[in-house]
Design an enzyme around this catalytic site. Structure first.
Site, PDB file in Angstrom:
ATOM      1  N   CYS A  56     -16.654  45.448 -26.818  1.00 34.45           N
ATOM      2  CA  CYS A  56     -15.764  44.537 -27.521  1.00 34.45           C
ATOM      3  C   CYS A  56     -16.135  43.082 -27.263  1.00 34.45           C
ATOM      4  O   CYS A  56     -16.728  42.762 -26.238  1.00 34.45           O
ATOM      5  CB  CYS A  56     -14.336  44.773 -27.051  1.00 34.45           C
ATOM      6  N   ARG A  87     -21.903  42.129 -31.746  1.00 35.21           N
ATOM      7  CA  ARG A  87     -21.601  43.168 -30.771  1.00 35.21           C
ATOM      8  C   ARG A  87     -21.040  44.422 -31.446  1.00 35.21           C
ATOM      9  O   ARG A  87     -20.962  45.470 -30.818  1.00 35.21           O
ATOM     10  CB  ARG A  87     -20.598  42.638 -29.747  1.00 35.21           C
ATOM     11  N   TRP A 123     -14.248  47.562 -30.487  1.00 39.69           N
ATOM     12  CA  TRP A 123     -15.109  48.709 -30.813  1.00 39.69           C
ATOM     13  C   TRP A 123     -14.377  49.917 -30.251  1.00 39.69           C
ATOM     14  O   TRP A 123     -14.298  50.077 -29.044  1.00 39.69           O
ATOM     15  CB  TRP A 123     -16.463  48.526 -30.146  1.00 39.69           C
ATOM     16  N   ASN A 138     -11.940  44.608 -22.520  1.00 42.89           N
ATOM     17  CA  ASN A 138     -13.232  45.222 -22.837  1.00 42.89           C
ATOM     18  C   ASN A 138     -13.502  46.244 -21.751  1.00 42.89           C
ATOM     19  O   ASN A 138     -13.453  45.902 -20.568  1.00 42.89           O
ATOM     20  CB  ASN A 138     -14.327  44.142 -22.850  1.00 42.89           C
ATOM     21  N   GLY A 139     -13.770  47.494 -22.120  1.00 48.47           N
ATOM     22  CA  GLY A 139     -14.053  48.506 -21.105  1.00 48.47           C
ATOM     23  C   GLY A 139     -13.147  49.702 -21.268  1.00 48.47           C
ATOM     24  O   GLY A 139     -12.542  49.903 -22.331  1.00 48.47           O
ATOM     25  N   GLU A 183     -42.102  52.251 -29.912  1.00 52.80           N
ATOM     26  CA  GLU A 183     -41.205  51.140 -30.208  1.00 52.80           C
ATOM     27  C   GLU A 183     -41.118  50.907 -31.721  1.00 52.80           C
ATOM     28  O   GLU A 183     -40.033  50.682 -32.258  1.00 52.80           O
ATOM     29  CB  GLU A 183     -41.681  49.881 -29.464  1.00 52.80           C
ATOM     30  N   LYS A 218     -37.678  51.104 -34.088  1.00 56.50           N
ATOM     31  CA  LYS A 218     -37.224  50.072 -35.041  1.00 56.50           C
ATOM     32  C   LYS A 218     -36.937  50.695 -36.401  1.00 56.50           C
ATOM     33  O   LYS A 218     -35.914  50.432 -37.008  1.00 56.50           O
ATOM     34  CB  LYS A 218     -38.272  48.971 -35.213  1.00 56.50           C
ATOM     35  N   GLU A 230     -33.823  53.031 -36.350  1.00 60.40           N
ATOM     36  CA  GLU A 230     -32.504  52.451 -36.083  1.00 60.40           C
ATOM     37  C   GLU A 230     -32.017  51.527 -37.183  1.00 60.40           C
ATOM     38  O   GLU A 230     -30.817  51.409 -37.393  1.00 60.40           O
ATOM     39  CB  GLU A 230     -32.434  51.766 -34.712  1.00 60.40           C
ATOM     40  N   HIS A 247     -50.965  69.998 -31.917  1.00 58.43           N
ATOM     41  CA  HIS A 247     -50.222  70.971 -31.084  1.00 58.43           C
ATOM     42  C   HIS A 247     -48.818  71.231 -31.639  1.00 58.43           C
ATOM     43  O   HIS A 247     -47.934  71.637 -30.902  1.00 58.43           O
ATOM     44  CB  HIS A 247     -50.178  70.484 -29.639  1.00 58.43           C
ATOM     45  N   LYS A 290     -24.800  46.190 -29.668  1.00 61.55           N
ATOM     46  CA  LYS A 290     -25.823  45.573 -28.841  1.00 61.55           C
ATOM     47  C   LYS A 290     -25.816  45.955 -27.368  1.00 61.55           C
ATOM     48  O   LYS A 290     -26.790  46.445 -26.857  1.00 61.55           O
ATOM     49  CB  LYS A 290     -25.759  44.056 -28.985  1.00 61.55           C
TER      50      LYS A 290
HETATM   51  C1  F6R Z   1     -33.223  49.029 -29.552  1.00 59.43           C
HETATM   52  C2  F6R Z   1     -32.464  48.412 -28.473  1.00 59.43           C
HETATM   53  C3  F6R Z   1     -32.008  49.286 -27.364  1.00 59.43           C
HETATM   54  C4  F6R Z   1     -31.998  48.558 -26.009  1.00 59.43           C
HETATM   55  C5  F6R Z   1     -31.331  49.432 -24.946  1.00 59.43           C
HETATM   56  C6  F6R Z   1     -31.366  48.785 -23.576  1.00 59.43           C
HETATM   57  O1  F6R Z   1     -33.630  48.096 -30.509  1.00 59.43           O
HETATM   58  O2  F6R Z   1     -32.181  47.244 -28.480  1.00 59.43           O
HETATM   59  O3  F6R Z   1     -32.742  50.458 -27.307  1.00 59.43           O
HETATM   60  O4  F6R Z   1     -33.312  48.255 -25.657  1.00 59.43           O
HETATM   61  O5  F6R Z   1     -30.004  49.678 -25.305  1.00 59.43           O
HETATM   62  O6  F6R Z   1     -30.669  47.583 -23.563  1.00 59.43           O
HETATM   63  P1  F6R Z   1     -30.920  46.508 -22.436  1.00 59.43           P
HETATM   64  O7  F6R Z   1     -32.337  46.050 -22.560  1.00 59.43           O
HETATM   65  O8  F6R Z   1     -29.943  45.418 -22.714  1.00 59.43           O
HETATM   66  O9  F6R Z   1     -30.698  47.188 -21.114  1.00 59.43           O
END
Ligand code: F6R
Length: 615
Positions: A9, A34, A81, A107-108, A487, A491, A494, A510, A610
């Site tokens: 949140c 967020r 959230w 938040n939490g 990676e 991207k 997601e 395989h 995020k």
């Molecule tokens: C993907 C992404 C997530 C973060 C993961 C770890 O684009 O952003 O996979 O990398 O949630 O987050 P942090 O780096 O903040 O620990």
């Protein structure tokens, strides 16, 4: 960032001379990234508390505020959230206690809220919502009515809570006072002139002040317009130590870009410069606040622990540590590490990679290592975050605020810091055959290389149109190229919601090859000259089954271009590893433009948000 059972949140708070509702609303806007499903604002006015809240977007809240205007110079706000209770008007924050003596945002998660609710209901309390937050408001209200200050009431109340939380509370009688408490959920305070603020993240403070205090675990704060007091869980005053945040306001906003993600992709040349700033001398690397040489000579193994994108950066670290230093390195998902009873050498180093510095599983893994007396090092972007504070040593990635849910620039900075770390260890251990000066020279040019790679963007836009309907996309490569592919795949899935299969190219036969058919795409990373022949064979394997191949390559022999259906090519640096790192940029651009062409919600992908502050 993680999946939707997290609580991420946004919290806002203001006390001063301005219209607190406008400030709190503006702060919530700056926390939109967020992720949220409802929002609300409460103010103190004439000895009572007014609040307006609404399920849906902030625009819905704005409309509600027009219909039912509230105003006051002391305000708190929240974007929610959902965790306990669905996203409804009633479940939105702020929440009153039963008597409307106090109002709060949270938040939490309060883990024992059902027990507390039961206890309160037996005393005659009734509840309007299904949230754990409303239960907390009732507990705080009950403590407040016993007498004493709001700060004391909150301090006593939180002793009854189990879980992770940040609360921000106002009472109807303590005019011009906001009380905040933090336990495992982030909360930052902003010191202004004749006004003070708080928020769950720094961008929400920057338009108002640069003087920021990251609250410590278990601490409480009392904000008035002219004062800020912080106490520990026993009520003892602790010194207020603000840090000056150098990020400018524009850095926390979208700039001219349509989405934060695109802005952040384009920031990478600057991020590379920032990350390297002060860390390169003529022919050596210099890392501040690092362990002594004795420690580096003693370390027998490195365990890198992280989630998601940060985990992928960790894989690149493993590649380099083993290749350059012959230092055994493992990379763990934080969530697996913490429950996996890992075997840890007392001479090992645990490295925690995290953009936010607040990811719950990574933090828990860190605490596990600390309890086992293992040396810990953080590679973190957010200064003042929990992981940054709790590691024995922390190297900051200096990437600036990353707002887009999909991480881009943080990855590049994390890989760069891991590279600097490898070079630092090489210097200490005098690794034979490794010329740090050559690396330094090339690192100095990396930002310009990244700028050149970004000029591939118009080609990625065209390719995005052609590839946007792929039912499945492979990401393939060998060595570091395979790791970068992981990676790239993250991207694409997601933000563009395209299923991906990422693997080292040699693994295809395989099993995964069975998935290839007409329409399926395969994106190859091909930056390592020593594996070009093998990669060409892998490309042929895909094409023989009617798959379409796009190669992202710095190959100068022409072999990859000749074999592929499409290529995105860039000039190589002197180090294959850096070429692999640069190849992530076209992958990010491609994912972005495919998502854009499909009309996806780029900065806030479905089911994701995020920073993940709960498991
Ligand atoms: C993907 C992404 C997530 C973060 C993961 C770890 O684009 O952003 O996979 O990398 O949630 O987050 P942090 O780096 O903040 O620990």
């Amino acid at each position: 960032m993680s999946y939707s059972n997290g609580d991420m949140c946004g919290i806002a708070g203001y006390v001063g001379e301005r219209n607190g509702v406008e400030v709190a609303y503006d702060q919530l806007k700056r926390l939109e990234y967020r992720g949220y499903d409802s929002a609300g604002i409460a103010v103190q006015v004439d000895g009572r508390l007014d609040l307006v809240k609404k399920a849906g977007t902030l625009n819905m809240l704005a409309k509600e505020l027009e219909l039912h205007p509230i105003t006051g110079t002391c305000a708190i706000g929240h974007s929610r959230w959902a965790t306990h209770g669905g996203p409804t008007d009633l479940n939105a924050h702020p929440h009153f206690d039963g008597e409307q003596d106090v109002v709060l945002v949270h938040n939490g998660i309060i883990e024992n809220y059902l027990e507390l609710k039961e206890e309160l209901m037996q005393k005659g309390h009734t509840f309007l919502s299904q949230t754990d937050t409303e239960v907390a408001a009732h507990v705080i209200g009950e403590e407040y009515r016993k007498g004493g200050t709001l700060l004391e009431a909150v301090r006593h109340a939180v002793r009854r809570f189990r879980g992770a939380y940040a609360f921000v509370v106002m009472s109807k009688s303590e005019i011009g006072t906001i009380v905040a408490v933090r336990n495992a959920s982030p909360l930052v305070l902003g010191l202004g002139q004749g006004e003070n603020l708080l928020a769950s993240d720094i961008p929400a403070l920057l338009p108002y002040t640069r003087q920021v205090v990251a609250m410590e675990e278990g601490h409480l704060a009392e904000l008035k317009k002219d004062s800020l007091r912080i106490v520990d869980g026993d009520g003892r005053d602790v010194p207020v130590r603000p840090q000056i945040i150098e990020w400018d306001v524009a850095a926390a906003e979208r700039g001219g870009y349509e989405h934060f993600m695109l802005k952040e992709i384009h920031e990478q040349p600057q991020v590379i410069r920032q990350c390297l700033a002060g860390r390169l001398t003529e022919d050596r690397v210099f890392l501040e606040n690092i362990f002594s040489d004795t420690v580096w000579n003693e370390i027998d193994r490195v365990n890198i622990i992280a989630c998601g994108t940060a985990f992928h950066a960790g894989l690149m670290g493993k590649h380099l540590f083993e290749k350059l230093l012959r230092l055994p390195t493992d990379v763990y998902f934080s969530s697996e590490f913490r429950y996996g009873d890992p075997v840890l050498s007392p001479k090992s180093l645990a490295v925690f990679v995290s953009q936010s510095g607040e990811t719950a599983d990574t933090l828990a893994a860190l605490r596990l290592c600390k309890s086992r007396r293992i040396r810990t090092l953080g590679i973190v972007n957010v200064v003042g975050s929990s992981i940054a504070r709790e590691c024995d040593r922390t190297i900051f990635t200096q990437a600036g605020p990353e707002i887009s849910v999909a991480s881009t620039k943080a990855y590049t900075a994390q890989v760069l810091v891991l590279s600097l770390l490898a070079l630092h260890i090489a210097q200490v251990q005098e690794t034979p055959g490794l010329r740090v000066a050559d690396w330094v020279e090339e690192l100095r040019l990396l930002s310009d290389h990244a700028q050149t790679v970004l000029t591939l963007e118009p080609e990625t836009v065209k390719l995005a149109e052609q590839l946007k309907n792929m039912p499945l996309c492979f990401f393939l490569g060998r060595g570091a190229d395979a790791y970068v592919g992981y990676e790239g795949a993250l991207k694409l899935k997601e933000i563009a919601y395209i299923p991906t299969q990422e693997s080292p190219a040699g693994e295809m036969k395989h099993g995964p090859l069975a998935l290839v058919e007409a329409g399926v795409g395969a994106i190859f990373g091909a930056t390592d000259p020593s594996t070009v022949d093998k990669v060409v064979s892998n490309i042929k394997e895909i094409q023989a089954r009617a798959g379409t191949v796009l190669s992202i390559t710095s190959d100068t022999s022409g072999a990859i271009r000749k074999a592929s259906d499409h290529t995105l090519e860039f000039q190589p640096t002197r180090f294959d590893f850096l070429n692999a790192l640069l190849s992530v940029i076209p992958m990010q651009l491609l994912a972005y433009h495919i998502a854009n062409a499909k009309g996806c919600s780029i900065d806030q992908p479905r089911n994701l948000a995020k920073s993940v502050t709960v498991e």
